[in-house]
Design a protein around this motif. Sequence first.
Motif, PDB file in Angstrom:
ATOM      1  N   TYR A  39      13.378 -21.593  -7.337  1.00 39.27           N
ATOM      2  CA  TYR A  39      14.794 -21.258  -7.420  1.00 39.27           C
ATOM      3  C   TYR A  39      14.949 -19.746  -7.326  1.00 39.27           C
ATOM      4  O   TYR A  39      14.035 -18.996  -7.677  1.00 39.27           O
ATOM      5  N   PRO A  40      16.093 -19.291  -6.870  1.00 39.39           N
ATOM      6  CA  PRO A  40      16.306 -17.838  -6.712  1.00 39.39           C
ATOM      7  C   PRO A  40      15.980 -17.077  -7.989  1.00 39.39           C
ATOM      8  O   PRO A  40      16.487 -17.405  -9.069  1.00 39.39           O
ATOM      9  N   GLY A  41      15.100 -16.104  -7.860  1.00 40.37           N
ATOM     10  CA  GLY A  41      14.748 -15.268  -8.994  1.00 40.37           C
ATOM     11  C   GLY A  41      13.816 -15.883  -9.997  1.00 40.37           C
ATOM     12  O   GLY A  41      13.532 -15.291 -11.036  1.00 40.37           O
ATOM     13  N   GLN A  42      13.336 -17.077  -9.720  1.00 46.07           N
ATOM     14  CA  GLN A  42      12.452 -17.753 -10.665  1.00 46.07           C
ATOM     15  C   GLN A  42      11.077 -17.964 -10.063  1.00 46.07           C
ATOM     16  O   GLN A  42      10.862 -17.817  -8.873  1.00 46.07           O
ATOM     17  N   HIS A  43      10.127 -18.329 -10.907  1.00 45.42           N
ATOM     18  CA  HIS A  43       8.786 -18.581 -10.416  1.00 45.42           C
ATOM     19  C   HIS A  43       8.675 -19.991  -9.848  1.00 45.42           C
ATOM     20  O   HIS A  43       9.505 -20.851 -10.125  1.00 45.42           O
ATOM     21  N   LEU A  44       7.673 -20.197  -9.052  1.00 39.49           N
ATOM     22  CA  LEU A  44       7.395 -21.514  -8.489  1.00 39.49           C
ATOM     23  C   LEU A  44       7.083 -22.512  -9.602  1.00 39.49           C
ATOM     24  O   LEU A  44       6.376 -22.196 -10.556  1.00 39.49           O
ATOM     25  N   GLN A  45       7.604 -23.717  -9.432  1.00 38.78           N
ATOM     26  CA  GLN A  45       7.304 -24.751 -10.424  1.00 38.78           C
ATOM     27  C   GLN A  45       7.128 -26.091  -9.734  1.00 38.78           C
ATOM     28  O   GLN A  45       7.675 -26.330  -8.659  1.00 38.78           O
ATOM     29  N   LEU A  46       6.388 -26.969 -10.397  1.00 33.87           N
ATOM     30  CA  LEU A  46       6.093 -28.269  -9.826  1.00 33.87           C
ATOM     31  C   LEU A  46       7.329 -29.165  -9.876  1.00 33.87           C
ATOM     32  O   LEU A  46       7.974 -29.291 -10.914  1.00 33.87           O
ATOM     33  N   LEU A  47       7.619 -29.784  -8.750  1.00 36.36           N
ATOM     34  CA  LEU A  47       8.741 -30.713  -8.659  1.00 36.36           C
ATOM     35  C   LEU A  47       8.249 -32.151  -8.842  1.00 36.36           C
ATOM     36  O   LEU A  47       8.813 -32.928  -9.604  1.00 36.36           O
ATOM     37  N   LEU A  48       7.190 -32.497  -8.147  1.00 35.28           N
ATOM     38  CA  LEU A  48       6.571 -33.803  -8.287  1.00 35.28           C
ATOM     39  C   LEU A  48       5.198 -33.795  -7.626  1.00 35.28           C
ATOM     40  O   LEU A  48       4.885 -32.870  -6.886  1.00 35.28           O
ATOM     41  N   LYS A  49       4.420 -34.838  -7.912  1.00 31.85           N
ATOM     42  CA  LYS A  49       3.079 -34.913  -7.353  1.00 31.85           C
ATOM     43  C   LYS A  49       2.682 -36.379  -7.163  1.00 31.85           C
ATOM     44  O   LYS A  49       3.175 -37.261  -7.858  1.00 31.85           O
ATOM     45  N   TYR A  50       1.782 -36.580  -6.212  1.00 38.99           N
ATOM     46  CA  TYR A  50       1.204 -37.899  -5.985  1.00 38.99           C
ATOM     47  C   TYR A  50      -0.312 -37.779  -6.033  1.00 38.99           C
ATOM     48  O   TYR A  50      -0.911 -36.945  -5.337  1.00 38.99           O
ATOM     49  N   PHE A  51      -0.917 -38.659  -6.852  1.00 38.37           N
ATOM     50  CA  PHE A  51      -2.375 -38.716  -6.896  1.00 38.37           C
ATOM     51  C   PHE A  51      -2.881 -40.082  -6.443  1.00 38.37           C
ATOM     52  O   PHE A  51      -3.853 -40.181  -5.704  1.00 38.37           O
ATOM     53  N   SER A  52      -2.225 -41.133  -6.928  1.00 39.27           N
ATOM     54  CA  SER A  52      -2.634 -42.482  -6.549  1.00 39.27           C
ATOM     55  C   SER A  52      -1.554 -43.452  -7.018  1.00 39.27           C
ATOM     56  O   SER A  52      -0.607 -43.059  -7.703  1.00 39.27           O
ATOM     57  N   GLY A  53      -1.688 -44.712  -6.609  1.00 40.76           N
ATOM     58  CA  GLY A  53      -0.766 -45.733  -7.096  1.00 40.76           C
ATOM     59  C   GLY A  53       0.472 -45.836  -6.227  1.00 40.76           C
ATOM     60  O   GLY A  53       0.416 -45.692  -5.005  1.00 40.76           O
ATOM     61  N   ASP A  54       1.607 -46.067  -6.853  1.00 36.29           N
ATOM     62  CA  ASP A  54       2.873 -46.262  -6.151  1.00 36.29           C
ATOM     63  C   ASP A  54       3.144 -45.069  -5.244  1.00 36.29           C
ATOM     64  O   ASP A  54       3.211 -43.933  -5.712  1.00 36.29           O
ATOM     65  N   PRO A  55       3.303 -45.317  -3.939  1.00 38.67           N
ATOM     66  CA  PRO A  55       3.508 -44.185  -3.015  1.00 38.67           C
ATOM     67  C   PRO A  55       4.874 -43.521  -3.152  1.00 38.67           C
ATOM     68  O   PRO A  55       5.101 -42.462  -2.570  1.00 38.67           O
ATOM     69  N   LEU A  56       5.782 -44.145  -3.878  1.00 37.02           N
ATOM     70  CA  LEU A  56       7.086 -43.534  -4.118  1.00 37.02           C
ATOM     71  C   LEU A  56       7.049 -42.887  -5.501  1.00 37.02           C
ATOM     72  O   LEU A  56       6.923 -43.574  -6.514  1.00 37.02           O
ATOM     73  N   VAL A  57       7.100 -41.571  -5.502  1.00 36.71           N
ATOM     74  CA  VAL A  57       7.008 -40.865  -6.781  1.00 36.71           C
ATOM     75  C   VAL A  57       8.328 -40.190  -7.100  1.00 36.71           C
ATOM     76  O   VAL A  57       9.034 -39.716  -6.208  1.00 36.71           O
ATOM     77  N   LYS A  58       8.619 -40.145  -8.378  1.00 38.30           N
ATOM     78  CA  LYS A  58       9.864 -39.515  -8.823  1.00 38.30           C
ATOM     79  C   LYS A  58       9.530 -38.253  -9.589  1.00 38.30           C
ATOM     80  O   LYS A  58       8.566 -38.204 -10.351  1.00 38.30           O
ATOM     81  N   GLY A  59      10.352 -37.241  -9.341  1.00 40.51           N
ATOM     82  CA  GLY A  59      10.124 -35.978 -10.009  1.00 40.51           C
ATOM     83  C   GLY A  59      11.317 -35.577 -10.854  1.00 40.51           C
ATOM     84  O   GLY A  59      12.167 -36.393 -11.196  1.00 40.51           O
TER      85      GLY A  59
END
Lengths: 113, 115
Positions: A39-59
Amino acid sequence: AQSVSQHNHHVILSEAASLELGCNYSYGGTVNLFWYVQYPGQHLQLLLKYFSGDPLVKGIKGFEAEFIKSKFSFNLRKPSVQWSDTAEYFCAVKNTGFQKLVFGTGTRLLVSP
Amino acid sequence: DVKVTQSSRYLVKRTGEKVFLECVQDMDHENMFWYRQDPGLGLRLIYFSYDVKMKEKGDIPEGYSVSREKKERFSLILESASTNQTSMYLCASSSNPGQFEEKLFFGSGTQLSVL
């Protein structure tokens, strides 16, 4: 070597519009997939990730992403964007067994009120 | 909350100077990283470290070196700064040593200008 493509460099949407940002990676095998947001003026942050399992991931903040292995894709979606979603979005991929996280070039999203 | 602190937000240096960028994390993470962020190029990994005194080259290590004498601190060194090293430098640390880079925590970045 692994590479990540984000085809949309700049996206402009009106509030309540639906969002889909594309992400494709080049090298197969077992992968870990991520979307980061800055976001403007902010540091990078994780929104979501996929490692395994259900291919539809929610963040966070109503975002979701779908891993389609056959298409080497991990597209980010949100049904209805808000002005506060204005940010730069980065897709990132890591092959299991490798240590490096490879980032795409980023997509700048501007949501107009 | 994990905090990754970079010592300077903005830095202006002259060509040929030796430049130190400092990064400190407060969550006892084993893994630390230095990236540079350039418009249209995304984030590119310069160096990373998975333990004290250990370091690995990333994708663009030329012109840079790193130091990790203590677990919480990871320094990026530009031995002789050049104008093409003008960039935003991001430090990050990761949460799971077993899952390398499972989640990166980023600092706010240092915008370095080399004149």
